[in-house]
Design a protein around this motif. Structure first.
Motif, PDB file in Angstrom:
ATOM      1  N   PHE A   1      73.843  30.260 -42.249  1.00  0.00           N
ATOM      2  CA  PHE A   1      72.502  30.153 -41.645  1.00  0.00           C
ATOM      3  C   PHE A   1      73.016  29.643 -39.721  1.00  0.00           C
ATOM      4  CE2 PHE A   1      70.653  26.017 -40.011  1.00  0.00           C
ATOM      5  CZ  PHE A   1      69.431  26.035 -40.627  1.00  0.00           C
ATOM      6  N   ARG A   2      74.025  29.367 -39.954  1.00  0.00           N
ATOM      7  CA  ARG A   2      74.235  29.162 -38.698  1.00  0.00           C
ATOM      8  C   ARG A   2      74.244  30.558 -37.353  1.00  0.00           C
ATOM      9  NH1 ARG A   2      79.604  27.718 -39.710  1.00  0.00           N
ATOM     10  NH2 ARG A   2      79.281  25.633 -39.920  1.00  0.00           N
ATOM     11  N   ARG A   3      75.256  31.631 -38.974  1.00  0.00           N
ATOM     12  CA  ARG A   3      74.507  32.730 -37.225  1.00  0.00           C
ATOM     13  C   ARG A   3      73.401  33.097 -37.548  1.00  0.00           C
ATOM     14  NH1 ARG A   3      77.839  35.101 -41.517  1.00  0.00           N
ATOM     15  NH2 ARG A   3      79.999  34.673 -41.468  1.00  0.00           N
ATOM     16  N   TYR A   4      71.939  32.728 -37.913  1.00  0.00           N
ATOM     17  CA  TYR A   4      70.908  33.507 -38.400  1.00  0.00           C
ATOM     18  C   TYR A   4      70.693  32.451 -36.900  1.00  0.00           C
ATOM     19  CZ  TYR A   4      70.325  35.051 -42.202  1.00  0.00           C
ATOM     20  OH  TYR A   4      70.810  35.748 -43.512  1.00  0.00           O
ATOM     21  N   MET A   5      71.102  31.128 -36.615  1.00  0.00           N
ATOM     22  CA  MET A   5      70.190  29.960 -35.229  1.00  0.00           C
ATOM     23  C   MET A   5      71.222  30.621 -33.900  1.00  0.00           C
ATOM     24  SD  MET A   5      68.923  27.883 -37.323  1.00  0.00           S
ATOM     25  CE  MET A   5      68.572  29.172 -38.259  1.00  0.00           C
ATOM     26  N   GLY A   6      72.172  31.163 -34.349  1.00  0.00           N
ATOM     27  CA  GLY A   6      73.396  32.142 -33.279  1.00  0.00           C
ATOM     28  C   GLY A   6      72.119  33.551 -32.532  1.00  0.00           C
ATOM     29  N   HIS A   7      71.211  33.836 -33.889  1.00  0.00           N
ATOM     30  CA  HIS A   7      70.535  35.425 -33.575  1.00  0.00           C
ATOM     31  C   HIS A   7      69.525  35.461 -32.526  1.00  0.00           C
ATOM     32  CE1 HIS A   7      72.611  37.154 -37.327  1.00  0.00           C
ATOM     33  NE2 HIS A   7      73.601  37.246 -36.440  1.00  0.00           N
ATOM     34  N   VAL A   8      69.124  33.889 -33.290  1.00  0.00           N
ATOM     35  CA  VAL A   8      67.289  33.791 -32.456  1.00  0.00           C
ATOM     36  C   VAL A   8      67.878  33.322 -31.219  1.00  0.00           C
ATOM     37  CG1 VAL A   8      65.566  32.175 -32.475  1.00  0.00           C
ATOM     38  CG2 VAL A   8      66.800  33.465 -34.825  1.00  0.00           C
ATOM     39  N   THR A   9      68.650  31.702 -31.217  1.00  0.00           N
ATOM     40  CA  THR A   9      69.152  31.569 -29.776  1.00  0.00           C
ATOM     41  C   THR A   9      68.704  32.438 -28.781  1.00  0.00           C
ATOM     42  OG1 THR A   9      69.907  29.686 -30.323  1.00  0.00           O
ATOM     43  CG2 THR A   9      71.061  29.788 -28.508  1.00  0.00           C
ATOM     44  N   ALA A  10      70.214  33.353 -28.897  1.00  0.00           N
ATOM     45  CA  ALA A  10      70.005  34.910 -27.682  1.00  0.00           C
ATOM     46  C   ALA A  10      68.979  35.053 -27.323  1.00  0.00           C
ATOM     47  CB  ALA A  10      70.863  36.031 -28.516  1.00  0.00           C
ATOM     48  N   ASN A  11      67.455  35.139 -27.939  1.00  0.00           N
ATOM     49  CA  ASN A  11      66.487  35.605 -27.596  1.00  0.00           C
ATOM     50  C   ASN A  11      65.761  34.947 -26.436  1.00  0.00           C
ATOM     51  OD1 ASN A  11      65.375  37.533 -29.570  1.00  0.00           O
ATOM     52  ND2 ASN A  11      66.195  36.701 -30.315  1.00  0.00           N
TER      53      ASN A  11
END
Length: 607
Positions: free
Chosen positions: A434-444
């Motif tokens: 779940f934390r990884r998904y937040m990182g993926h989105v934040t990078a946008n």
């Protein structure tokens, strides 16, 4: 000293290293082989009270092995490095350059592959090399995994055929002492996949190369036993919602074998000269990863050198059964770039011009793009552990699957007489995913897409992420994270895992994400985007408004503010204060501080 010492300069400083204690340093063994000499010794350093080894004597002892390898009498032909494809490389300073400066030259690292039949090769026929690339399997490797590791090596044969070489790379089991009493994995004539008994959950694929030309001379892949645990965790958390084979704390041997095969192929790729390609997986549309026919043919990404693990996008109704990464079209192209020869061409610059034409011919194909790895991603299309061309959509599907997996963990991990170790470990893996998904989105948010081009291509290298994607990313974070993810509070698991810490765990993810969203480098890029593109940019003021409206939404709706939200609201206020107090140059010379102050005043007015 860097070549022969065991301590990095920063460690020397940290530990107060004064030098080597000769009285407690000695050679333990030497071995000589036809092309290399191995020296193993104990080095004892005198330091201070910070040394991690023996603080009483203030010494640090390190066992070290040094290798001396004979270089080829006839150097291999160099090939220029190009960031549009990228290889591991060597750098050299050319003091004879005509560029009015001492030019830096970079050449790729690659094995020496020469055709047995040069005339047939020049006619375009696929021929055998004079000398194969051979990887021996360590005799210590458990026998049940040997066929899968061998297959991970041999999977690269098809890629080399596209470069004009058949049977270019093979795997073999190491000979027994009875078959060859002189065979040793320390002999530099042999490249070996070494089986290492440590608890490290990893593997690595280094190689030794000629510093004059980049020719790879030998490689020893380090295969750590506990890689199986890492693979088990990824496989369960990323596929169990749609894959019955993953609903267990111990997957079947044939399943683990396929996971091992994937990692073996990835590490062999490194030893062939290939770095990570984090810009690969974006070439596949998210919805294609939900297609059985597409995933059967392509796996999860165009490159096995991406960190595109297992298919977390596919939903239960999709019928997808192929979840693994595999050697793909980018890997084929990369091997062509590095290993296909240009018969009759011996000049490095002429070879470079031909390679440039090859690259331009393929530049329109997104599956053949290279994206470099960064610890903190600048480019939202070149990230670790992500899948597909839309971080928000892929993460939405991923979270839907995590919500399916989490309540099933108690049943899937239940074993009579066993404690809750597997259940608790996999719960932590759910949180981590779940934390990884937040990182993926934040990078946008504030992301800049990087795609290297040469002058003759006439295209930009850096393009700001579209405003719509940045707005969608912020909406996603407000909905999936800043609106408390109470689904992570699975009481049936937590009451068997720990006496407390649930609130801290959620706050930690929210705090980390807010730090990322409000980092000075990200806000500085957004400021640049506003300057360059005006209203087409997602502005810092818009970002702050979206954060405030989302995180303090109760002030307008009048709904009660629970403890989770109070923690989050305090965290946002602290982040704004940190920006105000920052002495970072980019923050000080932009509107960041003024907008932070304005946001704090706005929040104060909500009370």
């Amino acid at each position: 000293m860097d070549l022969i010492g065991a301590i990095f300069p920063r460690q020397e400083k940290s530990f107060g290293i004064r030098g080597i204690d000769k009285s407690r340093s000695f050679v333990t063994s030497t071995k000589a082989f036809p092309t290399n000499v191995e020296v193993r010794h104990i080095l004892t350093y005198s330091g201070n009270e910070n040394v991690p080894d023996n603080r009483t004597t203030q010494t640090l002892s390190v066992e070290m092995n040094q290798s001396f390898i004979v270089l080829p009498e006839e150097p291999w032909q160099k090939r220029k490095y190009d960031p549009r494809v990228a290889y591991f490389s060597i750098g050299q300073t050319d003091y004879g350059s005509e560029d009015h400066k001492a030019s830096r030259q970079r050449y790729i690292t690659r094995w020496r592959l020469e055709p047995k039949d040069p005339e047939a090769y020049a006619r375009g026929e696929v021929v055998e090399p004079k000398k194969q690339i051979v990887y021996y399997i360590d005799p210590a490797t458990p026998k049940k995994w040997v066929p899968y590791i061998k297959q991970g090596v041999d999977d690269w044969q098809k890629s080399f055929e596209l470069a004009g070489f058949k049977n270019a790379i093979v795997s073999k089991e190491a000979p027994t002492p009875e078959q060859d009493p002189d065979w040793s994995p320390e002999d530099a004539r042999y490249s070996v996949i070494r089986y290492i008994t440590t608890e490290i959950q990893n593997a690595q694929g280094p190689h030794v190369h000629d510093p004059r030309t980049g020719e790879i001379l030998e490689s020893d892949i380090m295969w750590y036993h506990n890689i199986q645990r890492l693979l088990r965790n990824w496989f369960v958390i990323q596929t169990a919602a749609v894959n019955k084979d993953a609903r267990t704390p111990k997957v079947r041997d044939e399943i683990m074998g396929e996971l091992i095969r994937f990692v073996a192929a990835h590490e062999v790729g490194h030893t062939l000269g290939l770095p990570h390609n984090m810009g690969s997986s974006v070439a596949y549309p998210v919805d294609s990863l939900r297609s059985k026919s597409f995933t059967d043919a392509h796996g999860t990404a165009p490159s096995i050198m991406d960190y595109a693990r297992f298919n977390y996008v596919a939903q239960p109704e999709d019928g997808v059964t192929q979840f693994y990464p595999q050697i793909g079209e980018y890997d084929d192209w990369s091997i062509i770039y590095g290993y296909k020869l240009n018969p009759g061409v011996t000049d490095v610059e002429e070879d470079k011009d031909i390679l440039n034409d090859w690259i331009k011919e393929r530049s329109a194909d997104p599956a053949l793009r290279f994206g470099q790895q960064r610890f903190i991603p600048l480019d939202p299309t070149a990230q670790t552990e992500d899948l597909g061309d839309d971080s928000m959509l892929a993460s939405e599907y991923g979270i839907a699957n995590l919500k399916r997996i989490l309540p099933e963990l108690p049943e899937w991990t239940a074993r009579e007489g066993q404690f809750y170790d597997d259940q608790n470990e996999l719960y932590d893996q759910v949180v981590g995913q779940f934390r990884r998904y937040m990182g993926h989105v934040t990078a946008n948010i504030g992301g800049v897409i990087e795609d290297f081009k040469t002058h003759d291509q006439g295209q930009p290298v850096y393009v700001h992420n579209p405003k719509k994607k940045q707005e969608r990313a912020m909406t996603f974070l407000n909905e999936q994270l800043f609106t408390t993810p109470t689904w992570l509070v699975e009481e049936n698991i937590l009451e068997r895992k720990e006496p407390g810490g649930t609130m801290t765990r959620i706050q930690s993810i929210q705090d980390r994400t807010l730090r990322g969203v409000l980092s000075s480098t990200r806000l500085s890029r957004m400021s640049d985007n506003m300057t360059l593109n005006g209203e087409e940019a997602y502005g810092i003021d818009e970002l702050f408004d979206d954060l405030n409206n989302g995180i303090f939404s109760e002030m307008e709706s009048g709904t009660p503010v629970d403890a989770y939200r109070r923690n989050l609201q305090r965290t946002l206020v602290h982040r704004y204060h940190a920006l105000l107090e920052s002495d970072d140059t980019a923050t000080s010379i932009s509107d960041i501080k003024a907008l932070s102050r304005s946001s704090l005043k706005e929040i104060k007015g909500l009370a």
